[in-house]
Design a protein around this motif. Structure first.
Motif: not given
Length: 249
Positions: A159-163, A186-191, A197-198, A208-210
């Motif tokens: 996630y930190s790499q992608q962001i 974008q964060m869900n490319q591995d499926g 939701s919070r 994990p939540t966004i």
């Protein structure tokens, strides 16, 4: 003579790489270890990305083979076995690359390349790349951005790499808005599923939540930036179905 502030900024950036937006926009399911390989490929192709020397890159060949050392990816000896296992699966992961050929917006390939490595305690590997794939990923038809190789290698999660890659592409913007659903994709490319939701999930291992992802990555990049190991961080606000990033350089 550079000022103290300028010296600190350059220290945080370290070695810079030019990365075509085709790489940032690429759709792929790489994990943390495989993303390091993608960065190494871009690093090896820097002369051709910077100068556009596609003919000199291939000559009459239909593909090229790059040799990459583990240590150039910041792989610790203790992680060699884990890294090799992820290398073995990289050739099985399809990639979808932005393309303007044949009136397509994206072109799907079965793999970015084929990995070869010697058995035993070899500390390097080779990856064979097809000409068409390379021509796509080094193309600057969609633009390009600059990033710090050291900062990317210092990232501790996919996630930190992608962001970090996204922030690098927005470097010259004061802020950047992105639809929440697009960010999720974008964060869900591995499926793996992501919770938007919070509220917390009742599952034993909730997705994990966004919000959790962004908070964790922000803390990580803030710490790296404070230690002069990264050149970028961010703040963000969520509302109206969008996330607004403010880029901190």
């Amino acid at each position: 003579m550079p000022t103290k502030r300028e010296s600190k900024k350059e220290q945080g950036r370290g070695e810079s790489l030019i990365v075509p937006m085709t790489v940032i926009m690429m759709r792929q399911g790489y994990d943390y270890w495989q993303n390091k390989v993608l960065l190494a490929i871009i690093d090896k192709l820097q002369p051709y990305i910077r100068e556009g020397l596609q003919i000199d890159l291939f000559g009459i060949q239909e593909d090229i083979i790059l040799s990459i050392r583990y240590k150039d990816l910041g792989i610790r000896r203790a992680d060699y076995s884990k890294f090799r296992s992820r290398l073995a699966t990289l050739s099985l992961i399809p990639v979808i690359i932005p393309s303007t050929l044949n009136n397509e917006s994206y072109h799907r390939y079965h793999r970015l390349g084929t990995v070869f490595f010697e058995e035993g305690d070899s500390k390097d590997f080779m990856i064979q790349l097809d000409k068409d794939v390379v021509h796509h990923i080094i193309s600057k038809e969609y633009g390009y951005c600059e990033l710090s190789k050291d900062a990317f290698l210092a990232c501790k999660s996919r996630y930190s790499q992608q962001i970090y890659l996204m922030l690098a592409s927005w470097r010259n913007e004061v802020e950047h808005r992105i639809p929440l659903k697009e960010l999720e994709a974008q964060m869900n490319q591995d499926g793996n599923s992501l919770e938007l939701s919070r509220t917390s999930s009742k599952k034993a291992q909730p997705a994990p939540t966004i919000q959790n992802i962004l908070n964790d990555v922000k803390s990580e990049l803030d710490a790296l930036k404070a230690e002069n190991k990264s050149d970028l961080s961010f703040t963000y606000e969520e509302g109206g179905g969008e996330v607004t990033f403010k880029i901190l350089v």
